[in-house]
Design a protein around this motif. Structure first.
Motif, mmCIF file in Angstrom:
data_model
loop_
_atom_site.group_PDB
_atom_site.id
_atom_site.type_symbol
_atom_site.label_atom_id
_atom_site.label_comp_id
_atom_site.label_asym_id
_atom_site.label_seq_id
_atom_site.Cartn_x
_atom_site.Cartn_y
_atom_site.Cartn_z
ATOM 1 N N LYS A 41 -65.328 2.361 29.818
ATOM 2 C CA LYS A 41 -66.441 3.079 30.582
ATOM 3 C C LYS A 41 -67.136 3.980 29.663
ATOM 4 C CE LYS A 41 -68.734 4.398 34.117
ATOM 5 N NZ LYS A 41 -69.670 3.667 35.179
ATOM 6 N N SER A 42 -68.449 4.109 29.956
ATOM 7 C CA SER A 42 -69.204 4.898 29.022
ATOM 8 C C SER A 42 -69.784 5.943 30.182
ATOM 9 C CB SER A 42 -70.574 4.241 28.377
ATOM 10 O OG SER A 42 -71.533 5.143 27.971
ATOM 11 N N PRO A 76 -73.121 -4.151 25.003
ATOM 12 C CA PRO A 76 -72.673 -4.180 26.511
ATOM 13 C C PRO A 76 -71.432 -5.012 26.691
ATOM 14 C CG PRO A 76 -74.903 -4.277 26.044
ATOM 15 C CD PRO A 76 -74.325 -4.625 24.646
ATOM 16 N N TYR A 95 -74.840 5.442 28.073
ATOM 17 C CA TYR A 95 -74.824 4.075 28.006
ATOM 18 C C TYR A 95 -76.006 3.233 27.212
ATOM 19 C CZ TYR A 95 -74.737 -0.820 28.879
ATOM 20 O OH TYR A 95 -74.621 -2.036 28.965
ATOM 21 N N ASP A 96 -77.099 3.634 27.497
ATOM 22 C CA ASP A 96 -78.202 2.850 26.734
ATOM 23 C C ASP A 96 -78.159 3.211 25.155
ATOM 24 O OD1 ASP A 96 -79.184 1.941 28.979
ATOM 25 O OD2 ASP A 96 -80.595 3.643 29.279
ATOM 26 N N SER A 132 -74.805 1.582 23.766
ATOM 27 C CA SER A 132 -74.730 0.243 23.921
ATOM 28 C C SER A 132 -75.587 -0.651 22.646
ATOM 29 C CB SER A 132 -75.084 -0.380 25.521
ATOM 30 O OG SER A 132 -76.270 0.061 25.498
ATOM 31 N N PRO A 134 -72.562 7.329 32.040
ATOM 32 C CA PRO A 134 -73.814 6.855 32.548
ATOM 33 C C PRO A 134 -75.033 7.222 31.663
ATOM 34 C CG PRO A 134 -72.599 7.109 34.463
ATOM 35 C CD PRO A 134 -72.074 7.828 33.297
ATOM 36 N N LYS A 164 -71.979 0.006 33.474
ATOM 37 C CA LYS A 164 -72.167 0.974 32.099
ATOM 38 C C LYS A 164 -70.819 0.946 31.476
ATOM 39 C CE LYS A 164 -76.045 2.477 33.823
ATOM 40 N NZ LYS A 164 -76.912 1.744 33.560
ATOM 41 N N TRP A 165 -70.218 -0.191 31.063
ATOM 42 C CA TRP A 165 -69.328 -0.290 30.027
ATOM 43 C C TRP A 165 -69.569 -0.743 28.747
ATOM 44 C CZ3 TRP A 165 -63.542 -1.018 30.798
ATOM 45 C CH2 TRP A 165 -63.048 -0.276 31.790
ATOM 46 N N VAL A 166 -69.008 -0.630 27.610
ATOM 47 C CA VAL A 166 -69.243 -0.920 26.236
ATOM 48 C C VAL A 166 -68.111 -1.507 25.739
ATOM 49 C CG1 VAL A 166 -71.163 0.572 25.927
ATOM 50 C CG2 VAL A 166 -69.171 1.103 25.395
#
Length: 148
Positions: free
Chosen positions: A51-52, A68, A57-58, A61, A54, A76-78
């Motif tokens: 989990k990143s 992603p 995340y962008d 990823s 939020p 919002k997981w990588v």
């Protein structure tokens, strides 16, 4: 870090539980919510997924070595296909943050049951709206029923 080292590190985090599901994927949870996955080599979800936060995340990823996480990106997981691409300190920091993000989303009662101190769950869960839903409709020129 090797997957075995990551496994041991995740298990050392406060109130972390470990189960194996989905074709041999090791799943770590806190309060019944997933925070890290360790998959067998060549699994579709990637070798290590977590989990990143939020707000990160962008950027994360799109960073080299990250992507992603399949099936979990909308949450919002990588994924990291080669865990050796990160230093031990970096991998531990990302996994520790994943644990903290999930722990922070738990209710105060659940955190207390698990013995998680407020400092271990200091990251606030992400909220999509800063105004109550009724006000959001009014600002859009609609009533709660959706009519103008």
């Amino acid at each position: 870090m090797t997957p075995k080292q990551i496994d041991r590190f995740c298990a050392s985090l406060p109130a972390a539980t470990r189960i194996v599901q989905w074709e041999g994927v090791i799943v770590f949870k806190v309060g019944g919510k997933m925070f890290c996955l360790i998959a067998p080599e060549d699994h579709s979800i990637g070798r290590i997924s977590f989990k990143s936060a939020p707000e990160h995340y962008d950027a994360l990823s799109r960073s080299p070595g990250f992507r992603p996480a399949p099936y979990l990106a909308r949450a919002k997981w990588v994924s990291v296909d080669d865990p050796k691409a990160l230093t031990d300190a970096e991998m531990k920091a990302y996994v520790r943050r994943a644990h903290a993000v999930i722990a922070a989303a738990l209710s105060k009662k659940k955190r207390k049951e698990l013995g998680l101190a407020p400092t271990q769950a200091r990251f606030k869960p992400f909220r999509t709206a800063s105004v109550p839903l009724a006000h959001a409709h009014e600002r859009a020129g609609r009533s709660r029923s959706g009519r103008a």
